[in-house]
Enzyme design. Structure first.
Site, mmCIF file in Angstrom:
data_model
loop_
_atom_site.group_PDB
_atom_site.id
_atom_site.type_symbol
_atom_site.label_atom_id
_atom_site.label_comp_id
_atom_site.label_asym_id
_atom_site.label_seq_id
_atom_site.Cartn_x
_atom_site.Cartn_y
_atom_site.Cartn_z
ATOM 1 N N SER A 1 36.547 19.423 97.355
ATOM 2 C CA SER A 1 36.529 18.251 98.238
ATOM 3 C C SER A 1 35.183 18.178 98.924
ATOM 4 O O SER A 1 34.498 19.207 99.080
ATOM 5 C CB SER A 1 37.634 18.391 99.294
ATOM 6 O OG SER A 1 37.424 17.454 100.351
ATOM 7 N N TYR B 1 41.664 23.190 105.312
ATOM 8 C CA TYR B 1 41.250 22.401 104.147
ATOM 9 C C TYR B 1 39.762 22.644 103.846
ATOM 10 O O TYR B 1 39.377 22.909 102.711
ATOM 11 C CB TYR B 1 41.523 20.915 104.423
ATOM 12 C CG TYR B 1 41.577 20.065 103.183
ATOM 13 C CD1 TYR B 1 42.646 20.158 102.298
ATOM 14 C CD2 TYR B 1 40.543 19.176 102.881
ATOM 15 C CE1 TYR B 1 42.703 19.383 101.159
ATOM 16 C CE2 TYR B 1 40.590 18.403 101.741
ATOM 17 C CZ TYR B 1 41.670 18.501 100.886
ATOM 18 O OH TYR B 1 41.720 17.745 99.753
#
Lengths: 256, 269
Positions: free
Chosen positions: B148, B161
């Site tokens: 990501s 995350y």
């Protein structure tokens, strides 16, 4: 053989600018294979001839290809090249800058004229052509630009200062144009290559070289290693990737 | 040269393949000819995805899998090899997305932290470990890890995350360097802001509502990832390893400078 329709360049017109690397004819071919019409701009006539004969030879599905040999060192030269391009009577959808003239020697021995000539061939050419083509792309609110760069854009090498600076310049140009022209539906990306050759040399001979053994995938790159990626980055489907270098270099860029 | 973009008859294992970006990758891979082994925690979405693939022509099976349990990761790869005789591509896509709600560091419990590490990082490691042996034995294989933009830059109050996605990029580099000698490559896909049903939670609060701050002026769409996944699963990417393929609307290239910021400063005499 199922291929995604997204990789199709039918009806597109590409300008391919080359400083004369022997991969350029194969890059022109793959664009044509994907359906694009190719117009080549080279420094010298024999470089143009090599590209045009590759385009003739591959039974390409693109339209009538063309080209011009003119060193792009000034606004005038770019105007001449674009005037020649306009004889095709087509808009420009794609620009590929393959500007990787090499120079490797100790920095203390690089003359000012060598330095200037290298930066001119590799960076000034890309700037001038991107400017001319970019203005047309902005007008049409559509365009794809791909710059071929060396992994030395991100690393140093003994004797490589002038070349590294030119490649880092192309990478910075890639990011800058992506940011500046993104709103006009223009995507600008780079393909980073490692050590490559355009002939097929058997692996055991390649591996006699220390450099090849140092490359994680233990062979040199070939234009066919980057051709399909070039097509994708030139396609409309490449809509959300911009300002990025994608390295296809046998693992060198991730290597310690 | 373009035939190298076909993945006809290849065997692709994908985790988190029933929803979001995973499902979109499944659809494109199937259109390019791949047989798919689709893993996910819930059987409903992956069964539907497998049926969609079979309707397109290729073969497909759904294997309910919690990748945070290494025995289930092993069983997933075994199921692929048992059904198809080999495994050509592994796509580590499963991640806790909807659970990644921005939280001040002092409110994150040990179990919150551990749960994200277990799925996002350990899950990718377990699946890569399980797949790398048959791939090395075959002398060929491709591992694709979905990271990501939050693995490249920091996000406010997005601890797990960001940390796990950053670690996945490093996992990719280590895999690439370690497995190159066996003919196995590893690359990362780095998606930027691409809204899916999975991000349509409280996490949404931390994501841009429009592409106003991105150079492209718009957010991504799930189908943007399809041709990239097919490229990375195909022979067209054979010489690429340890690398990152970013789809982020130019966000990383431009950084956080507001896109509209365009000063004009004349060159000094």
């Amino acid at each position: 053989m199922p291929l995604l329709s997204q990789y199709d360049l039918s009806g597109k017109t590409a300008i391919l600018s080359s400083t004369g690397g022997d991969e350029s004819p194969l890059l022109a071919s793959v664009l044509a294979e994907a359906g694009a019409t190719v117009f080549a701009v080279t420094r010298r006539q024999e470089q143009l001839d090599a590209i045009l004969s590759a385009l003739e030879g591959n039974g390409s599905s693109g339209g009538k290809h063309g080209g011009v040999a003119v060193p792009l060192v000034s606004d005038d030269a770019v105007s001449r090249a674009m005037a020649e391009f306009d004889r095709l009577d087509r808009p420009v959808d794609i620009l590929v800058n393959d500007n990787r003239s090499l120079l490797a020697k100790p920095t203390g021995e690089i003359t000012l004229s060598e330095w200037d000539e290298l930066q001119s061939r590799n960076v000034r050419t890309a700037f001038l052509l991107s400017q001319a083509v970019g203005l047309r792309m902005i007008e049409r609110e559509s365009g794809r630009i791909v710059n071929l760069i060396s992994g030395l854009a991100e690393r140093g090498m003994m004797g490589g200062s002038a070349f590294s600076v030119s490649q880092a310049g192309l990478l910075a140009l890639t990011r800058s144009l992506a940011v500046e022209w993104g709103r006009h539906n223009i995507r600008v990306n780079a393909i980073g290559v490692g050590w490559s050759i355009s002939e097929d040399v058997p692996l055991e001979i390649q591996r006699e070289e220390q450099l090849v053994r140092y490359t994680p995938l233990r062979r040199k790159g070939h234009p066919r290693d980057i051709g399909p990626l070039l097509v994708y980055l030139c396609s409309d489907a490449c809509d959300y990737t911009t300002g990025q270098p994608i390295y296809i270099d046998g693992g060198l860029n991730a290597h310690p | 040269m373009l035939e190298r973009l076909s993945i006809d008859d290849r065997v692709v294992v994908i985790t988190g393949g029933g929803t979001g970006l995973g499902l979109e990758m499944v659809r494109h891979l199937a259109r390019a000819g791949a047989n798919l082994v689709i893993a996910g925690r819930r059987s409903g979405p992956i069964e539907d995805a497998a049926a969609e693939v079979r309707a397109l022509g290729p073969q497909s099976i759904a294997v309910p899998t919690d990748v945070s349990d290494s025995s289930q990761a092993d069983a997933l790869v075994e199921a692929a090899v048992r059904n198809f005789g080999r495994i050509d591509v592994l796509i580590n896509n499963a991640a806790l997305v909807s659970d990644s709600v921005p939280t001040p560091i002092w409110d994150i419990s040990d179990s919150d932290w551990q749960a994200a590490l277990d799925v996002n990082l350990s899950g990718s490691f377990y699946c890569a470990r399980a797949a790398s042996r048959p791939m090395a034995d075959q002398g060929a294989g491709k591992i694709i890890n979905v990271a990501s933009g939050f693995g490249m830059r920091g996000g406010r109050d997005i601890y797990m995350y960001c940390c796990t996605k950053g670690a996945i990029i490093q996992l990719t580099r280590v895999l690439s360097f370690s497995l190159a000698r066996y003919g196995v490559t590893a690359n990362s896909i780095v998606p930027g802001f691409i809204p899916t049903a999975g991000t349509d939670t409280e996490m949404r609060e931390s994501l841009p509502r429009s592409g106003a701050y991105l150079p492209t002026g718009k957010l991504g769409e799930p189908q943007d990832i399809g041709p990239v996944a097919v490229f990375l699963a195909s022979p067209a990417s054979d010489y690429m390893t340890g690398e990152i393929f970013t789809l982020d609307g130019g966000g990383l290239a431009g950084g956080l400078a507001p896109t509209g910021y365009a000063p004009q400063i004349p060159l000094e005499a």
